[in-house]
Design an enzyme around this catalytic site. Structure first.
Site, PDB file in Angstrom:
ATOM      1  N   ASP A 148      22.080  84.422 -13.724  1.00  0.00           N
ATOM      2  CA  ASP A 148      21.038  84.343 -12.699  1.00  0.00           C
ATOM      3  C   ASP A 148      19.652  84.691 -13.272  1.00  0.00           C
ATOM      4  O   ASP A 148      19.514  85.009 -14.455  1.00  0.00           O
ATOM      5  CB  ASP A 148      21.434  85.297 -11.550  1.00  0.00           C
ATOM      6  CG  ASP A 148      21.023  84.776 -10.184  1.00  0.00           C
ATOM      7  OD1 ASP A 148      20.123  83.933 -10.105  1.00  0.00           O
ATOM      8  OD2 ASP A 148      21.595  85.256  -9.178  1.00  0.00           O
ATOM      9  N   GLU A 181      18.698  79.314 -12.432  1.00  0.00           N
ATOM     10  CA  GLU A 181      17.288  79.725 -12.274  1.00  0.00           C
ATOM     11  C   GLU A 181      16.601  78.900 -11.193  1.00  0.00           C
ATOM     12  O   GLU A 181      15.374  78.828 -11.157  1.00  0.00           O
ATOM     13  CB  GLU A 181      16.541  79.810 -13.607  1.00  0.00           C
ATOM     14  CG  GLU A 181      16.464  78.568 -14.431  1.00  0.00           C
ATOM     15  CD  GLU A 181      15.543  77.523 -13.835  1.00  0.00           C
ATOM     16  OE1 GLU A 181      16.096  76.606 -13.181  1.00  0.00           O
ATOM     17  OE2 GLU A 181      14.323  77.616 -14.021  1.00  0.00           O
ATOM     18  N   TRP A 182      17.423  78.308 -10.320  1.00  0.00           N
ATOM     19  CA  TRP A 182      16.981  77.685  -9.065  1.00  0.00           C
ATOM     20  C   TRP A 182      16.081  76.454  -9.257  1.00  0.00           C
ATOM     21  O   TRP A 182      15.376  76.046  -8.332  1.00  0.00           O
ATOM     22  CB  TRP A 182      16.282  78.735  -8.173  1.00  0.00           C
ATOM     23  CG  TRP A 182      16.952  80.065  -8.192  1.00  0.00           C
ATOM     24  CD1 TRP A 182      18.275  80.309  -7.909  1.00  0.00           C
ATOM     25  CD2 TRP A 182      16.389  81.345  -8.537  1.00  0.00           C
ATOM     26  NE1 TRP A 182      18.569  81.645  -8.057  1.00  0.00           N
ATOM     27  CE2 TRP A 182      17.417  82.299  -8.434  1.00  0.00           C
ATOM     28  CE3 TRP A 182      15.111  81.757  -8.904  1.00  0.00           C
ATOM     29  CZ2 TRP A 182      17.213  83.662  -8.702  1.00  0.00           C
ATOM     30  CZ3 TRP A 182      14.905  83.114  -9.166  1.00  0.00           C
ATOM     31  CH2 TRP A 182      15.947  84.045  -9.065  1.00  0.00           C
ATOM     32  N   GLY A 183      16.087  75.914 -10.481  1.00  0.00           N
ATOM     33  CA  GLY A 183      15.254  74.738 -10.735  1.00  0.00           C
ATOM     34  C   GLY A 183      13.794  75.076 -10.994  1.00  0.00           C
ATOM     35  O   GLY A 183      12.972  74.182 -11.175  1.00  0.00           O
ATOM     36  N   ASP A 184      13.461  76.382 -11.049  1.00  0.00           N
ATOM     37  CA  ASP A 184      12.058  76.798 -11.180  1.00  0.00           C
ATOM     38  C   ASP A 184      11.388  76.287 -12.453  1.00  0.00           C
ATOM     39  O   ASP A 184      10.185  76.025 -12.470  1.00  0.00           O
ATOM     40  CB  ASP A 184      11.946  78.333 -11.167  1.00  0.00           C
ATOM     41  CG  ASP A 184      12.151  78.895  -9.774  1.00  0.00           C
ATOM     42  OD1 ASP A 184      12.444  78.107  -8.849  1.00  0.00           O
ATOM     43  OD2 ASP A 184      12.037  80.129  -9.611  1.00  0.00           O
ATOM     44  N   ASN A 185      12.161  76.221 -13.539  1.00  0.00           N
ATOM     45  CA  ASN A 185      11.585  75.828 -14.834  1.00  0.00           C
ATOM     46  C   ASN A 185      12.124  74.484 -15.311  1.00  0.00           C
ATOM     47  O   ASN A 185      12.254  74.252 -16.509  1.00  0.00           O
ATOM     48  CB  ASN A 185      11.869  76.916 -15.875  1.00  0.00           C
ATOM     49  CG  ASN A 185      11.298  78.256 -15.462  1.00  0.00           C
ATOM     50  OD1 ASN A 185      10.134  78.542 -15.692  1.00  0.00           O
ATOM     51  ND2 ASN A 185      12.112  79.075 -14.818  1.00  0.00           N
ATOM     52  N   ASP A 203      18.796  78.899  -2.992  1.00  0.00           N
ATOM     53  CA  ASP A 203      20.141  79.063  -2.438  1.00  0.00           C
ATOM     54  C   ASP A 203      20.398  78.156  -1.235  1.00  0.00           C
ATOM     55  O   ASP A 203      19.518  77.910  -0.423  1.00  0.00           O
ATOM     56  CB  ASP A 203      20.359  80.519  -1.998  1.00  0.00           C
ATOM     57  CG  ASP A 203      20.496  81.443  -3.194  1.00  0.00           C
ATOM     58  OD1 ASP A 203      20.333  80.981  -4.336  1.00  0.00           O
ATOM     59  OD2 ASP A 203      20.777  82.644  -2.975  1.00  0.00           O
TER      60      ASP A 203
END
Ligand code: GLA
Length: 401
Positions: A148, A181-185, A203
């Site tokens: 995570d 990493e939630w697609g942030d990067n 999420d």
């Protein structure tokens, strides 16, 4: 002299690492179960064992659900040498014993950590302990790591995930790496050599058509997550998958919405990680989760993510090329009211650039099977006319032979 110098150099080069994931794992989207969606931090070894038992007795294991993944909050403290231990109250037998139990059932075990100083649930993160934690997981017999991204401050994402993959390599046990990493990067742009799946969004939330505002962060319903997959299909393939988050099937949505959610995750070639309580699921939930022919669409060996072909009013038409010249077709009704559709298979030849596959119903007649009723439904010789209930799908396999 030269060889002496180069061998001395090789010995001295302690920092050379292999930043490439274990290949050959997750050649189709991983399938399993994870504790987070249903239990959040309220987990213990009894629940995990009972879930493993239920995955076997319900038939889920035999349908393909292999990984039993413990999410956040299993952790206790690090000892004086820095080794992480499980929470002694919740996991008194320790993770190794749990792993042995899960393996004895013909299943695999996953665990969770975080690239930062602490996990999202405030437990010890792996930052600075990556190689030590990887060694611990390998010794415990772990098969899958979800990693995570909370409390990472200014860390570089690609670098952080390379570090953990190098650590797993060094530990030597083949472990699937789930990048979270939630697609942030934009992990789809760099993660293929590093991990086997990467989250593309924040999420999931257990609703079909809503966005839940938690103040500092938002969670997304099924349709919102689906819409965020736009443009990402070209990045997925065998051994490296877009992950639109774990399933909410069986967690409270009505059956039609659960069915549509599951169908679309299969069309997306998404990892199928159940998030319900398999110890007490309804017959309907089990039927959705173990529909073999729908799962076969997800697990198809071609490994091509489906795509949205057309939108008309509230109905989207999704296509997924399958091995052997077959296609999966899924009509999704996004509206809260029923919709009628008409689809002329022969109107156009459909060509998918990515897979170089063609759906050509002018020159070939495909046989149709309705994957939710299990019934043969004619062929592409005639246009399809059908009604789709609110928030539901109509899904077919088109067989070339
Ligand atoms: C993040 C992840 C979730 C879950 C929680 C655990 O929010 O995206 O999937 O792992 O952390 O705290």
């Amino acid at each position: 002299m030269l060889s002496l110098v180069s061998s001395a150099f090789a010995q001295g080069n302690n920092y050379a690492q292999n930043y490439h994931k274990f290949d050959g794992l997750a050649l189709t989207p991983p399938m399993g179960w994870n504790s987070w969606n249903k239990f959040a931090c309220d987990i213990d070894e009894k629940i995990i064992r009972e879930v493993a038992d239920a995955i076997v007795s319900s038939g889920m294991r035999d349908a393909g659900y292999t990984y039993i993944n413990i999410d956040d909050c299993w952790h206790g403290q690090r000892d004086s040498l820095g080794f992480i231990h499980a929470d002694p109250v919740k996991f008194p037998s320790g993770i190794k014993a749990l792993a042995d139990y899960i393996h004895s059932k013909g299943l695999k075990i996953g665990i969770y950590s975080d690239a930062g100083s602490q996990t999202c649930g405030g437990r010890p993160g792996s930052r600075g302990y990556e190689f030590q934690d990887a060694l611990t997981y390998a010794n415990w017999g772990i098969d899958y790591l979800k990693y995570d991204w909370c409390n990472t401050e200014s860390l570089n994402a690609e670098g952080a995930y390379k570090t953990i993959t190098a650590a797993l390599r060094k530990a030597g046990r083949p472990i699937v790496l789930s990048i979270c990493e939630w697609g942030d990067n934009k992990p789809w742009e760099w993660a293929e050599p590093i991990g086997h799946l990467w989250r593309t969004t924040g999420d999931i939330y257990n609703c079909f058509d809503c966005i839940k505002d938690h103040g500092t962060w938002k969670a997304f319903g099924v349709l919102a997550i689906l819409d965020m997959q736009d443009g990402l299909r070209k990045y997925a393939g065998k051994g490296h998958w877009n992950d639109p988050d774990m399933l909410e099937v069986g967690n409270g949505m009505p059956q039609n919405e659960d069915r549509a959610h599951f169908a679309m995750w299969c069309m997306l070639a998404a990892p199928l990680i159940a998030g319900n309580d398999p110890r007490q699921m309804s017959k309907e939930t089990l039927q959705i989760l173990t529909n073999k022919e729908v799962i076969a669409v997800n697990q198809d060996t071609l490994g091509i993510q489906g795509f949205k072909y057309a939108t008309k009013d509230s109905v989207e038409t999704w296509l997924k090329p399958l091995a052997g010249g077959d296609w999966a077709v899924c009509f999704l009704n996004r509206a809260k009211t029923p919709a009628s559709i008409q689809f002329d298979w022969q109107e156009k030849t459909i060509f998918d650039e990515l897979s170089q596959r063609e759906l050509n119903a002018k020159d070939h007649t495909y046989q149709l099977k309705n994957l939710w009723t299990g019934k043969k439904s004619g062929s592409t010789a005639k246009p399809l006319r059908a009604n789709i209930p609110a928030h539901d799908v109509l899904m077919f396999r088109l067989s070339a032979k």
